[in-house]
Design a protein around this motif. Sequence first.
Motif, PDB file in Angstrom:
ATOM      1  N   GLN A  30       1.134  -1.259  -0.132  1.00  0.00           N
ATOM      2  CA  GLN A  30       0.208   0.149   0.161  1.00  0.00           C
ATOM      3  C   GLN A  30       0.893   0.969   0.016  1.00  0.00           C
ATOM      4  OE1 GLN A  30      -2.406   0.214   3.593  1.00  0.00           O
ATOM      5  NE2 GLN A  30      -1.806  -1.063   4.759  1.00  0.00           N
ATOM      6  N   ILE A  78      -6.923  -1.471  -4.879  1.00  0.00           N
ATOM      7  CA  ILE A  78      -8.066  -0.119  -5.116  1.00  0.00           C
ATOM      8  C   ILE A  78      -7.390   1.217  -4.858  1.00  0.00           C
ATOM      9  CG2 ILE A  78      -9.699   0.056  -3.435  1.00  0.00           C
ATOM     10  CD1 ILE A  78     -10.270  -2.599  -2.789  1.00  0.00           C
ATOM     11  N   LEU A  79      -8.197   2.174  -4.818  1.00  0.00           N
ATOM     12  CA  LEU A  79      -7.263   3.246  -5.244  1.00  0.00           C
ATOM     13  C   LEU A  79      -8.495   3.854  -4.125  1.00  0.00           C
ATOM     14  CD1 LEU A  79      -5.606   5.159  -5.099  1.00  0.00           C
ATOM     15  CD2 LEU A  79      -7.038   6.226  -7.511  1.00  0.00           C
ATOM     16  N   LEU A  80      -8.126   4.514  -3.080  1.00  0.00           N
ATOM     17  CA  LEU A  80      -9.129   5.204  -1.955  1.00  0.00           C
ATOM     18  C   LEU A  80      -8.694   6.770  -2.955  1.00  0.00           C
ATOM     19  CD1 LEU A  80      -9.498   3.099   1.238  1.00  0.00           C
ATOM     20  CD2 LEU A  80     -11.189   3.125  -0.544  1.00  0.00           C
ATOM     21  N   ASN A 109     -14.704  11.679  -1.358  1.00  0.00           N
ATOM     22  CA  ASN A 109     -13.957  10.776  -1.284  1.00  0.00           C
ATOM     23  C   ASN A 109     -14.663   9.751  -2.311  1.00  0.00           C
ATOM     24  OD1 ASN A 109     -15.672   8.022  -0.162  1.00  0.00           O
ATOM     25  ND2 ASN A 109     -16.069   9.936   1.475  1.00  0.00           N
ATOM     26  N   SER A 116     -13.938   5.374  -4.786  1.00  0.00           N
ATOM     27  CA  SER A 116     -13.192   4.258  -4.450  1.00  0.00           C
ATOM     28  C   SER A 116     -12.958   4.016  -5.740  1.00  0.00           C
ATOM     29  CB  SER A 116     -13.131   3.487  -3.970  1.00  0.00           C
ATOM     30  OG  SER A 116     -14.303   3.166  -3.104  1.00  0.00           O
ATOM     31  N   PHE A 117     -12.184   3.224  -6.570  1.00  0.00           N
ATOM     32  CA  PHE A 117     -12.296   3.079  -7.460  1.00  0.00           C
ATOM     33  C   PHE A 117     -11.116   1.624  -7.778  1.00  0.00           C
ATOM     34  CE2 PHE A 117     -11.951   7.105  -7.968  1.00  0.00           C
ATOM     35  CZ  PHE A 117     -13.372   7.253  -8.896  1.00  0.00           C
ATOM     36  N   SER A 118     -11.591   0.911  -8.272  1.00  0.00           N
ATOM     37  CA  SER A 118     -10.879  -0.464  -9.093  1.00  0.00           C
ATOM     38  C   SER A 118      -9.514  -0.006 -10.055  1.00  0.00           C
ATOM     39  CB  SER A 118     -11.470  -1.344  -9.716  1.00  0.00           C
ATOM     40  OG  SER A 118     -12.379  -2.229  -9.156  1.00  0.00           O
ATOM     41  N   LEU A 123      -4.601   9.877  -1.579  1.00  0.00           N
ATOM     42  CA  LEU A 123      -4.491   9.003  -2.367  1.00  0.00           C
ATOM     43  C   LEU A 123      -4.209   7.427  -1.464  1.00  0.00           C
ATOM     44  CD1 LEU A 123      -3.433  11.067  -5.352  1.00  0.00           C
ATOM     45  CD2 LEU A 123      -5.412  10.056  -5.531  1.00  0.00           C
ATOM     46  N   HIS A 124      -4.857   6.914  -1.577  1.00  0.00           N
ATOM     47  CA  HIS A 124      -4.655   5.184  -0.352  1.00  0.00           C
ATOM     48  C   HIS A 124      -4.882   4.411  -1.552  1.00  0.00           C
ATOM     49  CE1 HIS A 124      -4.923   2.935   3.549  1.00  0.00           C
ATOM     50  NE2 HIS A 124      -3.854   2.277   2.443  1.00  0.00           N
ATOM     51  N   ALA A 125      -2.978   3.268  -2.283  1.00  0.00           N
ATOM     52  CA  ALA A 125      -3.602   2.251  -3.064  1.00  0.00           C
ATOM     53  C   ALA A 125      -2.798   1.212  -2.131  1.00  0.00           C
ATOM     54  CB  ALA A 125      -2.583   3.078  -3.700  1.00  0.00           C
TER      55      ALA A 125
END
Length: 153
Positions: free
Chosen positions: A3, A37-39, A110, A112-114, A144-146
Amino acid sequence: MEQILSTIDFETKGQGFTDITKNINHWIKYKKLKKGILLIFLKHTSCSLIINENADINVLKDLSAYMNAIVPEEGVYPLNKNLKKIEYLHSEEGLDDMPAHIRTMLTSNNLSFSVVDGKLEIGLWQAIYIWEHRASNKSRSLQLHAIGDFDLN
């Protein structure tokens, strides 16, 4: 699985939409995120983070018109039309500040994405926007949190 946390800053040009999709895909490529996943979190209370159509500019114009209609800058009109307008109490930062907070509350800060094959998994006609609700230019920060698989070579 790894992460990564990062912050990206943007400048908005007053009320309206800033398309950040290319910036996010560039960040994914730079960080070598292959799958995960990207938040995305917008660290402000007077602008929003949305995903919407990127093909017809009239969609964004209609969204703005609708939001301005339901959250007017000069105060709130009760649903019961017999009552008088209620003026906002919070106005220290300008007349556009309290409506901006309400508009943010009605949308989101916020998403979230794949991430698949090193890029966002979004629709063909979709883009990610910072929706600025304030009248003046602002500096805005995204966290950004991947979480996923990175190419560590």
